[in-house]
Design a protein around this motif. Structure first.
Motif, PDB file in Angstrom:
ATOM      1  N   LEU A 299       0.875  -1.071   0.134  1.00 36.59           N
ATOM      2  CA  LEU A 299       0.028   0.018   0.100  1.00 36.59           C
ATOM      3  C   LEU A 299       1.018   1.287  -0.240  1.00 36.59           C
ATOM      4  CD1 LEU A 299      -2.599  -0.925   2.735  1.00 36.59           C
ATOM      5  CD2 LEU A 299      -2.644  -1.683   0.309  1.00 36.59           C
ATOM      6  N   THR A 300       1.001   1.986  -1.065  1.00 37.17           N
ATOM      7  CA  THR A 300       1.659   3.096  -1.078  1.00 37.17           C
ATOM      8  C   THR A 300       1.188   4.417  -0.934  1.00 37.17           C
ATOM      9  OG1 THR A 300       1.467   3.318  -3.515  1.00 37.17           O
ATOM     10  CG2 THR A 300       3.221   2.073  -2.644  1.00 37.17           C
ATOM     11  N   ASP A 301      -0.221   4.470  -0.906  1.00 34.15           N
ATOM     12  CA  ASP A 301      -0.967   5.594  -0.516  1.00 34.15           C
ATOM     13  C   ASP A 301      -2.171   5.392   0.294  1.00 34.15           C
ATOM     14  OD1 ASP A 301      -2.212   7.933  -0.423  1.00 34.15           O
ATOM     15  OD2 ASP A 301      -2.130   8.498  -2.677  1.00 34.15           O
ATOM     16  N   VAL A 302      -1.969   5.001   1.464  1.00 38.82           N
ATOM     17  CA  VAL A 302      -2.940   4.597   2.506  1.00 38.82           C
ATOM     18  C   VAL A 302      -4.071   5.605   2.638  1.00 38.82           C
ATOM     19  CG1 VAL A 302      -3.496   3.844   5.056  1.00 38.82           C
ATOM     20  CG2 VAL A 302      -1.357   3.099   3.806  1.00 38.82           C
ATOM     21  N   ASN A 303      -3.629   6.896   2.815  1.00 40.75           N
ATOM     22  CA  ASN A 303      -4.563   7.966   2.737  1.00 40.75           C
ATOM     23  C   ASN A 303      -5.769   7.789   1.712  1.00 40.75           C
ATOM     24  OD1 ASN A 303      -3.891   9.042   5.154  1.00 40.75           O
ATOM     25  ND2 ASN A 303      -2.299  10.521   4.464  1.00 40.75           N
ATOM     26  N   ALA A 304      -5.080   7.878   0.391  1.00 42.90           N
ATOM     27  CA  ALA A 304      -5.965   7.683  -0.710  1.00 42.90           C
ATOM     28  C   ALA A 304      -7.030   6.419  -0.851  1.00 42.90           C
ATOM     29  CB  ALA A 304      -5.059   7.712  -2.042  1.00 42.90           C
ATOM     30  N   LEU A 305      -6.270   5.417  -0.159  1.00 38.79           N
ATOM     31  CA  LEU A 305      -7.293   4.207  -0.186  1.00 38.79           C
ATOM     32  C   LEU A 305      -8.460   4.381   0.921  1.00 38.79           C
ATOM     33  CD1 LEU A 305      -7.396   1.169  -1.292  1.00 38.79           C
ATOM     34  CD2 LEU A 305      -5.861   0.582   0.726  1.00 38.79           C
ATOM     35  N   LYS A 306      -8.130   5.222   1.951  1.00 38.69           N
ATOM     36  CA  LYS A 306      -8.979   5.581   3.304  1.00 38.69           C
ATOM     37  C   LYS A 306     -10.044   6.263   2.503  1.00 38.69           C
ATOM     38  CE  LYS A 306      -6.408   4.596   7.300  1.00 38.69           C
ATOM     39  NZ  LYS A 306      -5.840   5.191   8.400  1.00 38.69           N
ATOM     40  N   VAL A 307      -9.684   7.305   1.733  1.00 35.15           N
ATOM     41  CA  VAL A 307     -10.758   8.087   1.184  1.00 35.15           C
ATOM     42  C   VAL A 307     -11.718   7.330   0.541  1.00 35.15           C
ATOM     43  CG1 VAL A 307     -11.208   9.911  -0.381  1.00 35.15           C
ATOM     44  CG2 VAL A 307      -9.314  10.170   1.297  1.00 35.15           C
ATOM     45  N   LEU A 308     -11.284   6.505  -0.333  1.00 37.57           N
ATOM     46  CA  LEU A 308     -12.220   5.442  -1.065  1.00 37.57           C
ATOM     47  C   LEU A 308     -13.002   4.711  -0.186  1.00 37.57           C
ATOM     48  CD1 LEU A 308     -13.099   4.290  -3.874  1.00 37.57           C
ATOM     49  CD2 LEU A 308     -11.096   2.404  -3.506  1.00 37.57           C
ATOM     50  N   ALA A 309     -12.358   3.952   0.455  1.00 36.11           N
ATOM     51  CA  ALA A 309     -12.718   2.934   1.506  1.00 36.11           C
ATOM     52  C   ALA A 309     -13.718   3.452   2.639  1.00 36.11           C
ATOM     53  CB  ALA A 309     -11.817   2.182   2.259  1.00 36.11           C
ATOM     54  N   LYS A 310     -13.511   4.679   2.983  1.00 33.47           N
ATOM     55  CA  LYS A 310     -14.511   5.218   4.231  1.00 33.47           C
ATOM     56  C   LYS A 310     -14.752   3.944   5.361  1.00 33.47           C
ATOM     57  CE  LYS A 310     -16.920   8.377   1.087  1.00 33.47           C
ATOM     58  NZ  LYS A 310     -16.179   7.712   0.015  1.00 33.47           N
ATOM     59  N   PRO A 311     -13.721   3.679   5.881  1.00 28.39           N
ATOM     60  CA  PRO A 311     -13.672   2.636   6.923  1.00 28.39           C
ATOM     61  C   PRO A 311     -14.642   3.177   8.146  1.00 28.39           C
ATOM     62  CG  PRO A 311     -11.552   3.508   7.028  1.00 28.39           C
ATOM     63  CD  PRO A 311     -12.080   4.166   5.779  1.00 28.39           C
ATOM     64  N   ASN A 312     -15.362   2.156   8.759  1.00 28.47           N
ATOM     65  CA  ASN A 312     -16.232   2.492   9.734  1.00 28.47           C
ATOM     66  C   ASN A 312     -16.165   1.658  10.832  1.00 28.47           C
ATOM     67  OD1 ASN A 312     -18.685   2.377  11.283  1.00 28.47           O
ATOM     68  ND2 ASN A 312     -20.028   3.033   9.387  1.00 28.47           N
ATOM     69  N   ARG A 313     -15.878   2.514  12.269  1.00 26.38           N
ATOM     70  CA  ARG A 313     -15.468   1.433  13.168  1.00 26.38           C
ATOM     71  C   ARG A 313     -16.462   0.349  13.600  1.00 26.38           C
ATOM     72  NH1 ARG A 313     -17.390   3.564  18.279  1.00 26.38           N
ATOM     73  NH2 ARG A 313     -18.858   4.949  17.878  1.00 26.38           N
TER      74      ARG A 313
END
Lengths: 232, 232
Positions: free
Chosen positions: A211-225
């Motif tokens: 994973l070279t751009d975790v932030n970008a991935l998080k923007v896409l994924a919108k993780p939910n606790r």
DNA sequence: CGACGATTTGAATAGGATCAATGGGAGTGG
DNA sequence: CCACTCCCATTGATCCTATTCAAATCGTCG
């Protein structure tokens, strides 16, 4: 059972608070068994004779209906599976097979139920374990109902990333076919989803993922606790 | 609480085997509350302060993520909801709202947990209730993963048919929008699915449904006791 | 009576599944 | 060690299901 194994097992959350003598008694009836990879341990519809605890390796829970088959979840050490069937003296709703060589602790159902009634601490542990499994199932169900395939994959990668140390590298614990079924998609579709995620810094090389751009991935994924956290 | 209510509650599976005095104590802290239709009782992410038991009416459990919302299940009398969150002292994973005017019995979490530790019969009942809810969740998850939308609808109709007396008539307990979300589809798609099922003897008139060819419907639905039976 | 929400229908689109074919490893047996 | 096979993974093309957007209808409730 070897004492080295026993002490490992003793430390499991499920057994850690229980009475010494009760633990001894229960374990005399239990045994630790090794299984080769891809071995079917239990089959849906069978009666629950044993509680199974994954001590080593990895177990896949899956189900069939009509001609179709789907992976429901995977069980890693140290977690039990199909506890509910044991407690209700009912049939298994899912089948289980090993994904790798695995060691499984097997405890006869009647010992579980018997000890439940006489050991308060064990009863409490059983309830916690059962609740945890239940909540995991709810989370997987939410995941499937509320997200698209790509979002499910992205969030799963982030989850693995967190568990494996958040250093930009992930090692897939099971094959892509299993991962696809776990995520509710076909292998072909998973392959395409990985391609789509390239632009979010996901580099795939066999079972090694960077994973070279975790932030970008998080923007896409919108993780939910309330879906992705193993804690809450 | 009125004694009429108390005796009804006493008969619930969850409380039927427990000690009289323990029951009294627990119920002194509990209360029965009426809610209007479409009232949000709990919200996902909140801490679990009470165990809720549906005594009258019907409650919908649903969840949100991103902008999306999905019905997870419905709870009819007499069943509890979100027991796992109470036992783990964790946050709710789902929100709950009434579908009709409903009466809900609310028991403070600490009373549930406290009584669990001192009343063995109650502990056993808790475990059975928890296991039942867990297994229901697994069944819903299997339903969604292993079946097409039309098969899910057909099986749900057969399920309602069985519960409602198998006389060829079904009354839908909730609106079609909720039913669609429960089945994991859009309202538009549900409408079309009902049209497809016409040729299998499904006649829809508002919330009243007639099944004129149950056998044909079963051939299509291929019901599976490990998904559709409420017993096993 | 009017407004709103629920339901249905139609048309266009998107997402995922299926079918088919190819490349790549891992394991097996010669 | 090499050839062979089998299964997994990937890619392309096509098909189909389900979603989205739009609009009309119907009831219900105020």
């Amino acid at each position: 059972m070897r004492s080295i194994d026993l002490s490992t097992i003793r430390e499991l959350e499920l057994f850690s608070n229980m009475d010494d003598s009760k633990f001894e008694t229960m374990m005399q009836a239990a045994f630790l068994q090794s299984f080769p990879a891809r071995f079917e341990i239990i089959s849906e519809g069978d009666t629950a004779d044993f509680l199974h605890v994954v001590v080593e390796g990895c177990v896949e829970l899956y189900a069939k209906s009509n001609g179709r088959e789907a992976t429901m979840s995977t069980v890693q050490p140290v977690r039990s599976f199909i506890l509910a069937a044991v407690l209700m003296d009912a049939v298994y709703l899912m089948s289980a097979r090993t994904l790798q060589r695995s060691k499984i602790l097997m405890i006869p159902s009647e010992n579980i139920c018997g000890t439940f009634e006489v050991d308060e601490a064990f009863a409490k542990s059983i309830v916690i374990e059962l609740s945890t499994c239940y909540r995991s199932a709810i989370k997987e169900y939410k995941d499937l109902k509320l997200r698209t395939a790509i979002e499910r994959l992205a969030n799963r990668l982030l989850q693995y990333h967190q568990v494996q140390g958040e250093n930009g590298k992930i090692e897939l614990l099971h094959g892509k076919k299993t991962l696809a079924s776990l995520l509710g998609m076909t292998p072909e579709n998973l392959s395409r989803a990985f391609n789509t995620l390239k632009q979010y810094g996901v580099e795939v090389d066999g079972s090694a993922i960077k994973l070279t751009d975790v932030n970008a991935l998080k923007v896409l994924a919108k993780p939910n606790r309330l879906i992705d956290d193993n804690q809450s």
